[in-house]
Design an enzyme around this catalytic site. Structure first.
Site, mmCIF file in Angstrom:
data_model
loop_
_atom_site.group_PDB
_atom_site.id
_atom_site.type_symbol
_atom_site.label_atom_id
_atom_site.label_comp_id
_atom_site.label_asym_id
_atom_site.label_seq_id
_atom_site.Cartn_x
_atom_site.Cartn_y
_atom_site.Cartn_z
ATOM 1 N N VAL A 71 -2.315 -7.526 -3.217
ATOM 2 C CA VAL A 71 -1.914 -8.599 -2.291
ATOM 3 C C VAL A 71 -3.176 -9.333 -1.859
ATOM 4 C CG1 VAL A 71 -0.886 -9.101 -0.060
ATOM 5 C CG2 VAL A 71 0.175 -7.434 -1.569
ATOM 6 N N ALA B 32 -4.516 11.322 7.894
ATOM 7 C CA ALA B 32 -3.200 11.252 7.259
ATOM 8 C C ALA B 32 -2.037 11.472 8.240
ATOM 9 C CB ALA B 32 -3.146 12.240 6.098
ATOM 10 N N ASP C 71 -4.412 3.793 8.495
ATOM 11 C CA ASP C 71 -5.823 3.533 8.814
ATOM 12 C C ASP C 71 -6.107 2.079 9.190
ATOM 13 O OD1 ASP C 71 -6.401 6.139 8.258
ATOM 14 O OD2 ASP C 71 -7.770 5.746 6.584
ATOM 15 N N GLU D 220 -17.333 18.850 3.231
ATOM 16 C CA GLU D 220 -16.618 19.489 2.122
ATOM 17 C C GLU D 220 -17.333 19.241 0.794
ATOM 18 O OE1 GLU D 220 -12.212 19.771 4.110
ATOM 19 O OE2 GLU D 220 -12.520 18.150 2.713
ATOM 20 N N GLY E 111 0.827 -1.210 0.000
ATOM 21 C CA GLY E 111 0.000 0.000 0.000
ATOM 22 C C GLY E 111 0.853 1.248 0.000
ATOM 23 N N GLY F 18 -0.248 4.480 0.178
ATOM 24 C CA GLY F 18 -1.003 5.661 0.612
ATOM 25 C C GLY F 18 -0.078 6.544 1.442
ATOM 26 N N PHE F 19 -0.657 7.319 2.339
ATOM 27 C CA PHE F 19 0.160 8.222 3.159
ATOM 28 C C PHE F 19 1.194 7.445 3.964
ATOM 29 C CE2 PHE F 19 -3.466 10.950 2.353
ATOM 30 C CZ PHE F 19 -2.839 12.152 2.085
HETATM 31 C C1 FAD Z 1 -12.671 11.673 0.952
HETATM 32 C C2 FAD Z 1 -11.635 11.642 2.039
HETATM 33 C C3 FAD Z 1 -11.195 12.828 2.605
HETATM 34 C C4 FAD Z 1 -10.229 12.813 3.609
HETATM 35 N N1 FAD Z 1 -9.800 13.998 4.134
HETATM 36 C C5 FAD Z 1 -8.814 13.994 5.045
HETATM 37 C C6 FAD Z 1 -8.276 15.214 5.538
HETATM 38 O O1 FAD Z 1 -8.715 16.297 5.154
HETATM 39 N N2 FAD Z 1 -7.246 15.161 6.431
HETATM 40 C C7 FAD Z 1 -6.735 13.956 6.872
HETATM 41 O O2 FAD Z 1 -5.787 13.947 7.661
HETATM 42 N N3 FAD Z 1 -7.227 12.789 6.429
HETATM 43 C C8 FAD Z 1 -8.244 12.777 5.535
HETATM 44 N N4 FAD Z 1 -8.740 11.590 5.069
HETATM 45 C C9 FAD Z 1 -8.219 10.336 5.629
HETATM 46 C C10 FAD Z 1 -6.873 9.990 5.016
HETATM 47 O O3 FAD Z 1 -6.958 10.054 3.617
HETATM 48 C C11 FAD Z 1 -6.476 8.609 5.500
HETATM 49 O O4 FAD Z 1 -6.351 8.646 6.902
HETATM 50 C C12 FAD Z 1 -5.168 8.183 4.866
HETATM 51 O O5 FAD Z 1 -5.319 8.071 3.472
HETATM 52 C C13 FAD Z 1 -4.707 6.852 5.451
HETATM 53 O O6 FAD Z 1 -3.501 6.510 4.839
HETATM 54 P P1 FAD Z 1 -3.110 4.983 4.634
HETATM 55 O O7 FAD Z 1 -1.744 5.004 4.070
HETATM 56 O O8 FAD Z 1 -3.366 4.230 5.876
HETATM 57 O O9 FAD Z 1 -4.149 4.418 3.559
HETATM 58 P P2 FAD Z 1 -4.505 4.918 2.098
HETATM 59 O O10 FAD Z 1 -4.080 6.305 1.865
HETATM 60 O O11 FAD Z 1 -5.960 4.603 1.945
HETATM 61 O O12 FAD Z 1 -3.651 3.979 1.141
HETATM 62 C C14 FAD Z 1 -3.862 2.610 1.027
HETATM 63 C C15 FAD Z 1 -3.152 2.103 -0.208
HETATM 64 O O13 FAD Z 1 -3.174 0.683 -0.187
HETATM 65 C C16 FAD Z 1 -3.464 0.180 -1.465
HETATM 66 N N5 FAD Z 1 -4.049 -1.141 -1.265
HETATM 67 C C17 FAD Z 1 -5.156 -1.454 -0.530
HETATM 68 N N6 FAD Z 1 -5.345 -2.775 -0.492
HETATM 69 C C18 FAD Z 1 -4.341 -3.326 -1.211
HETATM 70 C C19 FAD Z 1 -3.982 -4.671 -1.533
HETATM 71 N N7 FAD Z 1 -4.688 -5.719 -1.069
HETATM 72 N N8 FAD Z 1 -2.902 -4.882 -2.314
HETATM 73 C C20 FAD Z 1 -2.171 -3.836 -2.782
HETATM 74 N N9 FAD Z 1 -2.454 -2.559 -2.495
HETATM 75 C C21 FAD Z 1 -3.527 -2.294 -1.709
HETATM 76 C C22 FAD Z 1 -4.401 1.213 -2.063
HETATM 77 O O14 FAD Z 1 -4.389 1.178 -3.488
HETATM 78 C C23 FAD Z 1 -3.811 2.517 -1.511
HETATM 79 O O15 FAD Z 1 -2.842 3.067 -2.385
HETATM 80 C C24 FAD Z 1 -9.709 11.577 4.059
HETATM 81 C C25 FAD Z 1 -10.152 10.382 3.481
HETATM 82 C C26 FAD Z 1 -11.109 10.420 2.479
HETATM 83 C C27 FAD Z 1 -11.573 9.125 1.860
#
Ligand code: FAD
Length: 441
Positions: A91, A330, A312, A182, A23, A25-26
């Site tokens: 995965v 994030a 998350d 928003e 993953g 993401g952030f």
């Molecule tokens: C609409 C929206 C608005 C938001 N606004 C805010 C904000 O203003 N401020 C703030 O702090 N937070 C905000 N958030 C929350 C923030 O985006 C999340 O807390 C953050 O993205 C979490 O990061 P992460 O790396 O845990 O997961 P994510 O950013 O969700 O990344 C997960 C990654 O894992 C990958 N993935 C998932 N499953 C698999 C798998 N089985 N195999 C391979 N890859 C996989 C996905 O493709 C993705 O790239 C918002 C969320 C949303 C949906």
């Protein structure tokens, strides 16, 4: 046998432990940045080939930004990182006993596994709503919303009957958290500006935006002052806020609430919650209600030795200030990644430092010049909050080019309201419409 490029041969020859990060993401992206150039072989796996900046998804959904402004290709990120490679793939399973993950393209071995797969929309078990409602968790879904509301505008112009037209232009957002607030603010601005000027044959007051939440306030995790201000701004924009209401059903045209009342609408956008979608293989560590991995203060997944969860998908109750777990935002994801990377880099035998979240504040925007900010003891709204929101989000976007694109788009939009991203490139086809299509042959 395939000849390896010198680059690939050099990566394979590295005599370092392999860290597989699932993953980007952030959390995952921060992790690879922190391990780049360090004595590790790092493999980033993601089912998409780009990082998505989720906080601005609602701007893609409402045509303020193009999808490429909030997405950044992983290959661009890892290009200069000699000890990091990226593989596109989903995965499907973890096999802890063999230290490998199974992807849709084969198995990948690890010494340390970092799971950072984020969350999916939580419909709290309501399958009918899950079938019919739209979601805002990915770029695809944001583009669906964009196409859908533009298609609704176009279709509404053909409708002679006022009742039918109002139903078509009734947008219901479920969930009064930052995403819902928003999105509601942005749709209300579309009504005030775009609909008024570009859909001149339409009575713009026939477009209604409803924001529904079970709580008694919007932005439940913000200060009471920020909540009051947000509610005021939403009302000023003409958003109909329905608090203390729970949606129990939506069949594609009628929404039913828990108190038995109903409302007609074709469009429900569900932003009411998220849950983890854990990867099969380490089920014993999954918290059933939230779908997140239980982790200790070092982000180590319960019952494992070399598997970690961050962002998350991780649920820790070990941080004394956050006994119920950290918020799914994030900054938590980024800070956990930093701390885990620091710990992984410690010399063998030295003690790891537990994670403690440092909260920097919360902010949400509700249209031009309207935002709310909580920073420590400071709670304020208005233009200053809005500029702060713009600045923080602009600086957080990955990639210089994206920053320039976002800044240009915003400047053009907020000064002229003439941005032209409102294109129906990939029309949205409702599931019910597909189901109703006659079977050929
Ligand atoms: C609409 C929206 C608005 C938001 N606004 C805010 C904000 O203003 N401020 C703030 O702090 N937070 C905000 N958030 C929350 C923030 O985006 C999340 O807390 C953050 O993205 C979490 O990061 P992460 O790396 O845990 O997961 P994510 O950013 O969700 O990344 C997960 C990654 O894992 C990958 N993935 C998932 N499953 C698999 C798998 N089985 N195999 C391979 N890859 C996989 C996905 O493709 C993705 O790239 C918002 C969320 C949303 C949906």
């Amino acid at each position: 046998m395939q000849m390896k490029t010198p680059e690939r041969a050099a990566f394979d020859a590295l005599d370092h432990p392999t860290v597989v990060v699932v993953g980007g993401g952030f959390a995952g992206l921060e992790m690879i940045h922190r391990l780049a150039g360090k004595p590790f072989k790092v493999i980033l796996l993601d089912k998409n080939n780009y990082h998505c900046f989720q906080p601005l998804l609602y701007q893609v959904a409402t045509g303020s930004l193009g999808a490429d402004s909030i997405a950044h290709p992983f290959r661009r990120t890892v290009g200069p990182m000699r000890n990091v490679i990226y593989r596109m793939g989903e995965v499907l399973r973890v096999r802890p006993e063999e230290n490998c993950v199974e992807t849709d393209h084969g198995c990948v071995k690890y010494d340390h596994l970092v799971i950072a797969t984020g969350t999916v929309t939580n419909f709290f078990g309501n399958r009918q709503v899950a079938e019919e409602a739209m979601q805002l968790k990915s770029i695809n879904q944001a583009l669906d919303i964009r196409s859908d509301f533009l298609q609704d505008f176009e279709a509404a112009l053909y409708l002679e009957d006022e009742h039918e037209q109002r139903q078509r232009l009734n947008f219901v957002i479920v969930g009064g958290g930052p995403s819902g607030v928003e999105l509601a603010g942005a749709l209300a601005e579309i009504r005030r500006t775009i609909v008024k000027h570009e859909y001149r044959e339409m009575h713009n007051e026939r477009m209604q935006i409803h924001l529904v939440d079970t709580n008694d306030a919007v932005l439940a995790n913000f200060s009471p002052k920020a909540q009051r201000l947000a509610l005021k701004y939403l009302k000023q924009l003409g958003v109909k806020v329905k608090l203390g209401m729970m949606v129990t059903d939506f069949d594609g045209s009628t929404i039913t609430f828990k108190d038995g009342s109903t409302m007609e609408s074709n469009t429900v956008i569900w932003t009411a919650g998220v849950k983890g979608r854990p990867i099969p293989g380490i089920e014993t560590a999954v918290e059933q209600r939230s779908g997140r991995y239980r982790v200790d203060a070092l982000n180590r997944v319960e019952g494992s030795r070399n598997i970690y969860a961050i962002g998350d998908i991780a649920q820790s109750t070990a941080d004394p200030k956050w006994p119920k777990g950290h918020p799914q935002v994030a900054p938590v994801a980024i800070q956990q990644a930093k701390q885990l990377a620091r710990n992984l880099r410690r010399k063998t035998g030295s003690e790891w430092v537990p994670f403690k979240y440092r909260e920097k504040g919360s902010m949400a925007t509700i249209g031009r010049y309207k935002a709310v900010v909580d920073i420590g003891p400071l709670h304020f709204g208005g233009p200053l909050a809005w500029f702060l929101w713009l600045f923080v989000h602009l600086m957080s976007i990955v990639g210089f080019r994206s920053r320039v694109m976002v800044l240009t788009n915003w400047a053009w939009k907020y000064l002229s309201w003439k941005n032209t991203i409102r294109l129906i490139i990939r029309p949205y086809v409702r599931k019910t419409a597909v189901a109703a299509e006659p079977v050929q042959g």
